[in-house]
Design a protein around this motif. Structure first.
Motif: not given
Length: 151
Positions: A83-92
């Motif tokens: 979940v955190l990885s997905r959020k980081a990808d979205k922010l990037n």
């Protein structure tokens, strides 16, 4: 193991808030009383149970949901939280490609302008153009530090 037919014909029993049909590896299809069907996977991270969503059925097929679940499992095995990885990808992805001070300051002005009065927005931009852009405008953002600002 779920089949595509079972996913298509699944309904939520009357009186239940939701119904879950389990597949393998923590993947399940959650059916709401209104008929919507969504894919989730349960997993544990940091000693807590978490879940990650993969989308709605039928726009995300059973095969695609299993593939996404496998990707999440591989991330967990590497020690990352999916979940955190997905959020980081979205922010990037949504992050700006602006690399110099002037571009970042102009982008900041554009995003903040709606919350500022017209007079303040014009004054802020005028002062930036007069005092900072001639000296710092072309500098890469990573090079703008306290000693550079003080000089």
């Amino acid at each position: 193991m779920l089949t595509d037919t079972a996913c298509k014909n699944a309904t939520c029993p009357e009186g239940k808030a939701r119904h879950r049909l389990a597949d393998s590896g923590g993947l399940y299809l959650e059916i709401a009383p209104n008929g919507s069907r969504r894919w989730f996977a349960k997993y544990r991270h940091g000693g807590k149970e978490r879940r990650i969503a993969f989308g709605s059925y039928p726009s995300v097929s059973l095969k695609a949901a299993r593939a996404e679940c496998d990707k999440a499992r591989k991330l967990r095995q590497s020690g990352a939280d999916p979940v955190l990885s997905r959020k980081a990808d979205k922010l990037n992805k949504s992050a700006s490609n602006a690399t110099n001070f002037e571009a970042v300051a102009s982008e900041f002005h554009a995003t903040q302008r709606s919350g500022w009065s017209d007079t303040y927005a014009a004054k802020w931009l005028r002062l930036m153009e007069r005092d900072l852009f001639p000296w710092l405008g072309a500098l890469p953002l990573k090079d703008v530090a306290a000693p550079v600002l003080l000089s």
